[in-house]
Design a protein around this motif. Structure first.
Motif, PDB file in Angstrom:
ATOM      1  N   ASP A   1      25.248  39.391  39.813  1.00  0.00           N
ATOM      2  CA  ASP A   1      24.256  40.443  39.612  1.00  0.00           C
ATOM      3  C   ASP A   1      24.736  41.429  38.545  1.00  0.00           C
ATOM      4  O   ASP A   1      23.953  41.870  37.705  1.00  0.00           O
ATOM      5  N   ARG A   2      26.021  41.755  38.559  1.00  0.00           N
ATOM      6  CA  ARG A   2      26.585  42.717  37.612  1.00  0.00           C
ATOM      7  C   ARG A   2      26.889  42.101  36.248  1.00  0.00           C
ATOM      8  O   ARG A   2      26.651  42.708  35.219  1.00  0.00           O
ATOM      9  N   ARG A   3      27.445  40.877  36.258  1.00  0.00           N
ATOM     10  CA  ARG A   3      28.008  40.318  35.019  1.00  0.00           C
ATOM     11  C   ARG A   3      27.147  39.252  34.347  1.00  0.00           C
ATOM     12  O   ARG A   3      27.350  38.936  33.175  1.00  0.00           O
ATOM     13  N   GLY A   4      26.228  38.663  35.074  1.00  0.00           N
ATOM     14  CA  GLY A   4      25.314  37.689  34.488  1.00  0.00           C
ATOM     15  C   GLY A   4      26.006  36.455  33.923  1.00  0.00           C
ATOM     16  O   GLY A   4      26.964  35.945  34.503  1.00  0.00           O
ATOM     17  N   PRO A   5      25.527  35.985  32.762  1.00  0.00           N
ATOM     18  CA  PRO A   5      26.043  34.742  32.183  1.00  0.00           C
ATOM     19  C   PRO A   5      27.557  34.736  31.961  1.00  0.00           C
ATOM     20  O   PRO A   5      28.184  33.679  32.014  1.00  0.00           O
ATOM     21  N   GLU A   6      28.135  35.898  31.740  1.00  0.00           N
ATOM     22  CA  GLU A   6      29.587  35.990  31.568  1.00  0.00           C
ATOM     23  C   GLU A   6      30.305  35.393  32.796  1.00  0.00           C
ATOM     24  O   GLU A   6      31.284  34.658  32.662  1.00  0.00           O
ATOM     25  N   LEU A   7      29.803  35.698  33.979  1.00  0.00           N
ATOM     26  CA  LEU A   7      30.401  35.148  35.202  1.00  0.00           C
ATOM     27  C   LEU A   7      30.207  33.633  35.263  1.00  0.00           C
ATOM     28  O   LEU A   7      31.116  32.903  35.644  1.00  0.00           O
ATOM     29  N   LEU A   8      29.022  33.159  34.879  1.00  0.00           N
ATOM     30  CA  LEU A   8      28.752  31.719  34.932  1.00  0.00           C
ATOM     31  C   LEU A   8      29.738  30.954  34.057  1.00  0.00           C
ATOM     32  O   LEU A   8      30.250  29.898  34.456  1.00  0.00           O
ATOM     33  N   LEU A   9      30.039  31.488  32.886  1.00  0.00           N
ATOM     34  CA  LEU A   9      30.989  30.842  31.989  1.00  0.00           C
ATOM     35  C   LEU A   9      32.409  30.920  32.544  1.00  0.00           C
ATOM     36  O   LEU A   9      33.179  29.963  32.434  1.00  0.00           O
ATOM     37  N   GLU A  10      32.738  32.043  33.159  1.00  0.00           N
ATOM     38  CA  GLU A  10      34.061  32.184  33.781  1.00  0.00           C
ATOM     39  C   GLU A  10      34.245  31.149  34.890  1.00  0.00           C
ATOM     40  O   GLU A  10      35.288  30.503  34.988  1.00  0.00           O
ATOM     41  N   VAL A  11      33.229  30.977  35.728  1.00  0.00           N
ATOM     42  CA  VAL A  11      33.297  29.988  36.809  1.00  0.00           C
ATOM     43  C   VAL A  11      33.454  28.587  36.225  1.00  0.00           C
ATOM     44  O   VAL A  11      34.260  27.783  36.706  1.00  0.00           O
ATOM     45  N   ALA A  12      32.694  28.293  35.181  1.00  0.00           N
ATOM     46  CA  ALA A  12      32.795  26.970  34.536  1.00  0.00           C
ATOM     47  C   ALA A  12      34.224  26.720  34.065  1.00  0.00           C
ATOM     48  O   ALA A  12      34.792  25.640  34.314  1.00  0.00           O
ATOM     49  N   ARG A  13      34.814  27.706  33.411  1.00  0.00           N
ATOM     50  CA  ARG A  13      36.205  27.559  32.935  1.00  0.00           C
ATOM     51  C   ARG A  13      37.164  27.372  34.108  1.00  0.00           C
ATOM     52  O   ARG A  13      38.052  26.516  34.068  1.00  0.00           O
ATOM     53  N   GLU A  14      37.004  28.179  35.149  1.00  0.00           N
ATOM     54  CA  GLU A  14      37.888  28.085  36.319  1.00  0.00           C
ATOM     55  C   GLU A  14      37.845  26.695  36.947  1.00  0.00           C
ATOM     56  O   GLU A  14      38.840  26.233  37.501  1.00  0.00           O
ATOM     57  N   LEU A  15      36.682  26.040  36.863  1.00  0.00           N
ATOM     58  CA  LEU A  15      36.526  24.716  37.474  1.00  0.00           C
ATOM     59  C   LEU A  15      36.874  23.582  36.508  1.00  0.00           C
ATOM     60  O   LEU A  15      36.732  22.405  36.851  1.00  0.00           O
ATOM     61  N   GLY A  16      37.293  23.931  35.296  1.00  0.00           N
ATOM     62  CA  GLY A  16      37.658  22.912  34.321  1.00  0.00           C
ATOM     63  C   GLY A  16      36.466  22.249  33.649  1.00  0.00           C
ATOM     64  O   GLY A  16      36.586  21.172  33.066  1.00  0.00           O
ATOM     65  N   LEU A  17      35.303  22.897  33.723  1.00  0.00           N
ATOM     66  CA  LEU A  17      34.125  22.373  33.039  1.00  0.00           C
ATOM     67  C   LEU A  17      34.158  22.828  31.584  1.00  0.00           C
ATOM     68  O   LEU A  17      34.891  23.750  31.225  1.00  0.00           O
ATOM     69  N   ASP A  18      33.360  22.205  30.763  1.00  0.00           N
ATOM     70  CA  ASP A  18      33.246  22.588  29.364  1.00  0.00           C
ATOM     71  C   ASP A  18      32.333  23.819  29.290  1.00  0.00           C
ATOM     72  O   ASP A  18      31.100  23.695  29.268  1.00  0.00           O
TER      73      ASP A  18
END
Length: 164
Positions: free
Chosen positions: A84-101
């Motif tokens: 809610d606070r960070r938006g797409p920035e969080l989605l990209l962070e999660v992707a990186r944390e999970l080893g996704l591109d």
């Protein structure tokens, strides 16, 4: 349906919905109870009141395309307030944390490659009477968890067992 097999469970979800994060416990419990015999499919129903829900649905579709869909969904639902606070920035962070591109996840949110999938889910949801999230569809029967999730897992199990 093959005798003894289970109908699939559709989990109509919105990744910025706190109730969907809670509902994930039911999904995990159902998977634990039934194992590989149960197919749970994520269906997107982003709500207008959550400004990052649509982007999150597109990002989740890209995560599924990369083979990390459910871990992505679980991680984002575990951080709904942060989304809610960070938006797409969080989605990209999660992707990186999970080893996704993460670059591909970002591109998917920009180029709209998964827009049709998200829009199709949303249109189908509206057509079958989904009004909020979480909602489940089991063997053609809709169960609305948006108002209360109490007793919902038991109802799902009863439907699964009745159609087995």
């Amino acid at each position: 349906m093959i005798e003894g097999s289970l109908p699939p469970v559709e989990f109509w979800c919105e990744l910025q919905c706190p109730d969907c994060g809670t509902a994930l416990d039911d999904v995990r419990a159902l998977r634990e109870q039934y194992g590989d015999a149960l197919t749970v499919s994520l269906r997107h129903f982003p709500l207008e009141k959550h400004k990052h829900a649509y982007a999150a649905a597109e990002a989740a579709e890209e995560a599924f395309a990369q083979g990390g869909g459910w871990p992505f969904v679980e991680a984002v639902l575990g951080r709904v307030e942060e989304l809610d606070r960070r938006g797409p920035e969080l989605l990209l962070e999660v992707a990186r944390e999970l080893g996704l591109d993460a670059e591909e996840v970002e591109l998917a949110m920009i180029d709209g490659r998964h827009t049709l999938a998200v829009d199709a889910d949303q249109a189908e949801g509206k057509a079958i009477g989904v009004k909020g999230t979480p909602t489940y569809v089991v063997g053609g029967r809709r169960l609305d968890g948006g108002q209360s999730q109490q007793g919902l897992r038991e109802q799902i199990v009863a439907l699964l067992e009745a159609q087995r």
